[in-house]
Design an enzyme around this catalytic site. Structure first.
Site, PDB file in Angstrom:
ATOM      1  CB  SER A 160     -22.401   1.287  34.759  1.00  0.00           C
ATOM      2  OG  SER A 160     -22.611  -0.009  35.279  1.00  0.00           O
ATOM      3  CB  SER A 168     -23.978  -2.279  33.591  1.00  0.00           C
ATOM      4  OG  SER A 168     -24.496  -0.990  33.674  1.00  0.00           O
ATOM      5  CE  LYS A 219     -19.916  -1.678  37.166  1.00  0.00           C
ATOM      6  NZ  LYS A 219     -21.270  -2.029  36.691  1.00  0.00           N
TER       7      LYS A 219
HETATM    8  N1  GLN Z   1     -27.602   1.957  31.923  1.00  0.00           N
HETATM    9  C1  GLN Z   1     -28.559   1.448  32.865  1.00  0.00           C
HETATM   10  C2  GLN Z   1     -28.695   2.414  33.997  1.00  0.00           C
HETATM   11  O1  GLN Z   1     -28.178   3.466  33.898  1.00  0.00           O
HETATM   12  C3  GLN Z   1     -28.136   0.097  33.350  1.00  0.00           C
HETATM   13  C4  GLN Z   1     -27.001   0.199  34.298  1.00  0.00           C
HETATM   14  C5  GLN Z   1     -26.590  -1.121  34.849  1.00  0.00           C
HETATM   15  O2  GLN Z   1     -26.878  -2.194  34.309  1.00  0.00           O
HETATM   16  N2  GLN Z   1     -25.938  -1.052  35.983  1.00  0.00           N
HETATM   17  O3  GLN Z   1     -29.318   2.159  34.980  1.00  0.00           O
END
Ligand code: GLN
Length: 484
Positions: free
Chosen positions: A153, A177, A78
């Protein structure tokens, strides 16, 4: 070629000299050329770097040295995780062209285990999002249906694995994410216990929640990856100084008598019938193999989204203050220091990131701190206690990972609340700091992957691997025909 292996088999072949790391690298490069333009899983991939790593592994073997547990295994990273001298943007324009001067601890460990790093995976900007559409560099597409998102994400990491551009990947999970994109792409994704894996070199979003974890094509591969990256790191004050179990040994252990809690709150409004059906079918299989299913209650679940969006935005507003045009990445032209900050942040951050900084600054401001931030912290404690109470009665908690299968690109892009609700089942474990995993079960009637989430008490990742491998026995890992 690589698509016919999982991590453990590929590593054994490379260790035994039946397959060279260079052959693997060439195949990875050809898969990137064939599929990445369309899917946009990787933001940066340099064939020369991929080949050079492979050559070094082959030379090591030729010298008679024993290769590590990830010998020749292609792993995508990532783009929020720092790789020395290699572009790392966290999906943000504000970091375009930034190359960190050091490797994150997890990267050093992967290199030490003889993995081949295939490049940096696309993501929602600063990990804020659930579809990868908030990337400053364009969205990633789901290989199961290219009109749909892979989730986020860590969508690029998930797609790299789903399309077999890599056999493993690292993501980060702050509120879902890793697990949610794993669910939407038919891959395995693990969020370890908070503190299990070092965050040194992870570009911070919300430091009390962020945790790095693996994606893989199968459970055993995810266990092996976690074993390599887990463990104490003096560079991260929140990393736990506790022994790491052999997660791979936990795969395939007996599940007889294990008690599985089913939270009724997770099988309610908003859950698609398709997902509910697949998850219930997988649970029935576990029951028939000797697990005990028990209804449990996690009553504060309904406050999780609100709690998360106060705490995570508060921490983000503080963490993102460092991107000011002075030290890293983008610098907008300006006449004064104040103008430099303003112009750089205005040009460099996308809409969702700005929304979160504003929200986070607001909930921390004088007069609102008690009303929002402090209350959210108290609610976080109640959510954690829900899990404590549940784990007094059951070994793990099982639920859907996400309420629906992959949604269409654009479907929720302009509706932040709808997007936030994609994480309704993953946020509670993040707030409680406990480990959780998503494993594929039967695909939905729409043909799209469905993930089942397992949550265990702190530091008991082994239980997740044991139960998930029993589920995997019924649903052999597969990948989309378009990338065969
Ligand atoms: N979708 C969640 C957010 O937008 C979690 C994102 C994540 O785990 N980085 O914050």
């Amino acid at each position: 070629m690589i698509e016919s292996f999982h991590i453990a088999e590929l590593a054994s072949n490379v260790q035994a000299g039946k397959l060279s790391a260079s052959e693997v690298a060439k195949d990875v490069i050809s898969r990137i050329e064939r599929h990445n333009g369309r899917l946009h899983a990787l933001l940066h991939a340099e064939p020369d770097r991929i080949l050079a790593q492979a050559r070094a592994i082959d030379e090591k073997r030729a010298r008679g040295e024993v290769l590590g547990p990830l010998a020749g295994v292609p792993v995508a990273i990532k783009d929020a995780i720092c790789t020395e001298g290699e572009t790392t943007t966290a999906g943000s324009k504000i970091l375009s062209g930034y190359a960190p001067p050091y490797d994150a601890t997890v990267i050093a460990r992967l290199r030490g285990a003889d993995a081949i790093l295939t490049g940096k995976a696309n993501m929602d900007e600063f990990a804020m999002g659930s579809s990868t559409e908030n990337s400053g560099y364009g969205p990633t597409k789901n290989p199961w249906d290219e009109t749909r998102t892979p989730g986020g994400s860590s969508g690029g990491s998930a797609v790299a694995v789903a399309a077999r551009i890599a056999l493993g990947a690292l993501g980060s999970d702050t509120g879902g994410s890793i697990r949610q994109p794993a669910s939407l792409t038919g891959t395995v994704g693990v969020k370890p216990t908070y503190g299990r894996v070092s965050r040194y070199g992870l570009i911070a979003f919300a430091s009390s929640l962020d945790q790095i974890g693996p994606f893989a094509t199968d459970i055993r591969g995810s266990a092996r990856l976690l074993e390599v990256i887990a463990g104490h790191d003096p560079h991260d004050a929140t990393s736990l100084n506790v022994p790491t179990a052999s997660y791979e040994a936990a795969c395939g252990a007996t599940i007889k008598g294990l008690r599985i809690g089913i939270p009724e709150e997770y099988f309610a409004d908003g859950l698609s019938d398709d997902v509910a059906r697949s998850v219930r079918a997988a649970l029935a299989k576990l029951e028939s193999e000797g697990c005990v299913l028990r209804p449990i209650k996690l009553p504060h679940t309904r406050y999780a989204v609100a709690t998360y969006y106060v705490i995570a935005t508060a921490e983000a507003s503080s963490n993102l203050a460092r991107f000011d045009g002075v030290r890293y990445g983008l610098r907008a032209p300006a006449q004064s220091l104040a103008e430099l900050y303003g112009a750089t942040r205005d040009a460099g951050f996308g809409k969702e990131v700005k929304r979160r900084i504003l929200l986070g600054t607001f909930v921390l401001s004088a007069g609102y701190y008690d009303a929002y931030y402090l209350r959210a912290q108290k609610m976080r404690t109640l959510i954690r206690r829900d899990f404590d109470a549940a784990f007094a009665e059951v070994d793990v908690v099982a639920s859907p990972t996400a309420p629906t299968t992959a949604f269409r690109l654009g479907e929720k892009a302009n509706d932040p609340l709808a997007m936030y609700l994609s994480d309704i089942y993953t946020l509670p474990a993040s707030l409680a700091g406990v480990p959780a995993l998503s494993v594929p079960c039967e695909r939905g009637q729409d043909g799209l992957p469905v993930g089942l989430q397992l949550v265990a008490p702190a530091l008991q990742e082994s239980k997740l691997f044991t139960i998930a491998s029993a589920i995997e026995n019924h649903y052999a890992p597969t990948f989309p025909p378009e990338v065969r």
